[in-house]
Design a protein around this motif. Structure first.
Motif, PDB file in Angstrom:
ATOM      1  N   TYR A 195       0.844  -1.188   0.000  1.00  0.00           N
ATOM      2  CA  TYR A 195       0.000   0.000   0.000  1.00  0.00           C
ATOM      3  C   TYR A 195       0.879   1.237   0.000  1.00  0.00           C
ATOM      4  O   TYR A 195       2.032   1.197   0.403  1.00  0.00           O
ATOM      5  N   PHE A 196       0.318   2.330  -0.502  1.00  0.00           N
ATOM      6  CA  PHE A 196       1.064   3.576  -0.555  1.00  0.00           C
ATOM      7  C   PHE A 196       0.749   4.390   0.693  1.00  0.00           C
ATOM      8  O   PHE A 196      -0.398   4.773   0.924  1.00  0.00           O
ATOM      9  N   ASP A 197       1.774   4.642   1.505  1.00  0.00           N
ATOM     10  CA  ASP A 197       1.625   5.395   2.746  1.00  0.00           C
ATOM     11  C   ASP A 197       1.896   6.869   2.461  1.00  0.00           C
ATOM     12  O   ASP A 197       3.031   7.311   2.437  1.00  0.00           O
ATOM     13  N   TYR A 198       0.830   7.611   2.228  1.00  0.00           N
ATOM     14  CA  TYR A 198       0.994   9.028   1.897  1.00  0.00           C
ATOM     15  C   TYR A 198       1.012   9.900   3.135  1.00  0.00           C
ATOM     16  O   TYR A 198       1.434  11.063   3.076  1.00  0.00           O
ATOM     17  N   GLU A 199       0.585   9.367   4.281  1.00  0.00           N
ATOM     18  CA  GLU A 199       0.470  10.208   5.478  1.00  0.00           C
ATOM     19  C   GLU A 199       1.772  10.303   6.269  1.00  0.00           C
ATOM     20  O   GLU A 199       2.121  11.374   6.739  1.00  0.00           O
ATOM     21  N   THR A 200       2.477   9.192   6.432  1.00  0.00           N
ATOM     22  CA  THR A 200       3.631   9.225   7.338  1.00  0.00           C
ATOM     23  C   THR A 200       4.974   9.027   6.660  1.00  0.00           C
ATOM     24  O   THR A 200       5.985   9.415   7.216  1.00  0.00           O
ATOM     25  N   GLY A 201       5.010   8.415   5.490  1.00  0.00           N
ATOM     26  CA  GLY A 201       6.319   8.150   4.922  1.00  0.00           C
ATOM     27  C   GLY A 201       6.460   8.408   3.441  1.00  0.00           C
ATOM     28  O   GLY A 201       7.561   8.377   2.913  1.00  0.00           O
ATOM     29  N   TRP A 202       5.341   8.650   2.750  1.00  0.00           N
ATOM     30  CA  TRP A 202       5.341   8.827   1.301  1.00  0.00           C
ATOM     31  C   TRP A 202       6.157   7.707   0.667  1.00  0.00           C
ATOM     32  O   TRP A 202       7.136   7.916  -0.055  1.00  0.00           O
ATOM     33  N   CYS A 203       5.758   6.469   0.982  1.00  0.00           N
ATOM     34  CA  CYS A 203       6.474   5.307   0.465  1.00  0.00           C
ATOM     35  C   CYS A 203       5.505   4.129   0.377  1.00  0.00           C
ATOM     36  O   CYS A 203       4.379   4.203   0.848  1.00  0.00           O
ATOM     37  N   GLN A 204       5.978   3.052  -0.225  1.00  0.00           N
ATOM     38  CA  GLN A 204       5.182   1.839  -0.320  1.00  0.00           C
ATOM     39  C   GLN A 204       5.548   0.936   0.857  1.00  0.00           C
ATOM     40  O   GLN A 204       6.718   0.777   1.179  1.00  0.00           O
ATOM     41  N   ARG A 205       4.535   0.371   1.482  1.00  0.00           N
ATOM     42  CA  ARG A 205       4.739  -0.531   2.622  1.00  0.00           C
ATOM     43  C   ARG A 205       3.971  -1.816   2.368  1.00  0.00           C
ATOM     44  O   ARG A 205       3.024  -1.840   1.589  1.00  0.00           O
ATOM     45  N   ILE A 206       4.360  -2.858   3.068  1.00  0.00           N
ATOM     46  CA  ILE A 206       3.693  -4.152   2.919  1.00  0.00           C
ATOM     47  C   ILE A 206       2.791  -4.386   4.122  1.00  0.00           C
ATOM     48  O   ILE A 206       3.181  -4.130   5.263  1.00  0.00           O
ATOM     49  N   LYS A 207       1.581  -4.844   3.857  1.00  0.00           N
ATOM     50  CA  LYS A 207       0.604  -5.160   4.909  1.00  0.00           C
ATOM     51  C   LYS A 207       0.210  -6.622   4.752  1.00  0.00           C
ATOM     52  O   LYS A 207      -0.412  -7.009   3.766  1.00  0.00           O
ATOM     53  N   SER A 208       0.585  -7.446   5.728  1.00  0.00           N
ATOM     54  CA  SER A 208       0.241  -8.874   5.700  1.00  0.00           C
ATOM     55  C   SER A 208      -1.126  -9.099   6.323  1.00  0.00           C
ATOM     56  O   SER A 208      -1.577  -8.321   7.168  1.00  0.00           O
ATOM     57  N   ASP A 209      -1.778 -10.163   5.907  1.00  0.00           N
ATOM     58  CA  ASP A 209      -3.086 -10.562   6.450  1.00  0.00           C
ATOM     59  C   ASP A 209      -4.084  -9.405   6.433  1.00  0.00           C
ATOM     60  O   ASP A 209      -4.829  -9.202   7.383  1.00  0.00           O
ATOM     61  N   PHE A 210      -4.083  -8.647   5.376  1.00  0.00           N
ATOM     62  CA  PHE A 210      -5.015  -7.531   5.239  1.00  0.00           C
ATOM     63  C   PHE A 210      -6.293  -8.032   4.576  1.00  0.00           C
ATOM     64  O   PHE A 210      -6.246  -8.800   3.625  1.00  0.00           O
ATOM     65  N   THR A 211      -7.418  -7.604   5.108  1.00  0.00           N
ATOM     66  CA  THR A 211      -8.708  -7.948   4.524  1.00  0.00           C
ATOM     67  C   THR A 211      -9.210  -6.752   3.724  1.00  0.00           C
ATOM     68  O   THR A 211      -9.493  -5.699   4.287  1.00  0.00           O
ATOM     69  N   PHE A 212      -9.288  -6.928   2.424  1.00  0.00           N
ATOM     70  CA  PHE A 212      -9.764  -5.868   1.523  1.00  0.00           C
ATOM     71  C   PHE A 212     -11.231  -6.148   1.245  1.00  0.00           C
ATOM     72  O   PHE A 212     -11.570  -7.039   0.487  1.00  0.00           O
TER      73      PHE A 212
END
Length: 150
Positions: A122-139
């Motif tokens: 996911y793209f973290d625009y609030e705290t790091g302006w970077c892409q992060r990985i989220k495991s076991d995420f329910t979309f």
């Protein structure tokens, strides 16, 4: 009488201070960026995007970070639409609840008619302006923005 007047003044001061008391919403981050330009700029400085940025072919050549920048900082413009459309072409999906972009990192472990669960980037625009990985995420599909055609 003196005591009653003092108590009345204290109650009036307390009532006045309660009008300025913080509310729950005061502690929440604003969900929409509102660009502000606190400095006066010369008249020669452009106030609208160049006409070249109305062409969708330009957005096909932009990098992912640039597309995210355009999406979050050109809100309500045709350029935001073009950036979103290009992100969708690159398999990014917009989550309306978290107001950010997700992309599958791997095939989902669980898929139903209501949601899918797995590992996402996911793209973290609030705290790091970077892409992060989220495991076991329910979309949950109810939060999937699907009106925009890629």
């Amino acid at each position: 009488a003196l005591r009653a007047a003092a108590a009345s003044r204290r109650l009036a001061a307390l009532a006045l201070s309660m009008r300025k008391a913080p509310r729950k919403a005061d502690s929440e981050r604003p969900r929409q960026y509102v660009p502000r330009n606190p400095y006066a700029t010369p008249a020669a400085y452009p106030t609208s995007p160049a006409a070249a940025f109305d062409d969708a072919r330009v957005f096909e050549k932009l990098g992912t970070d640039t597309l995210f920048f355009v999406f979050y900082y050109q809100q309500g413009t045709h350029q935001q639409y073009l950036a979103a459309r290009e992100l969708k072409k690159q398999s990014w999906r917009y989550h309306k609840k978290y107001m950010t972009w997700f992309q599958r990192h791997e095939e989902p472990k669980v898929t139903t008619d209501q949601f899918e669960q797995g590992t996402y980037v996911y793209f973290d625009y609030e705290t790091g302006w970077c892409q992060r990985i989220k495991s076991d995420f329910t979309f949950e599909y109810t939060y999937l923005e699907d009106e925009l055609q890629a």
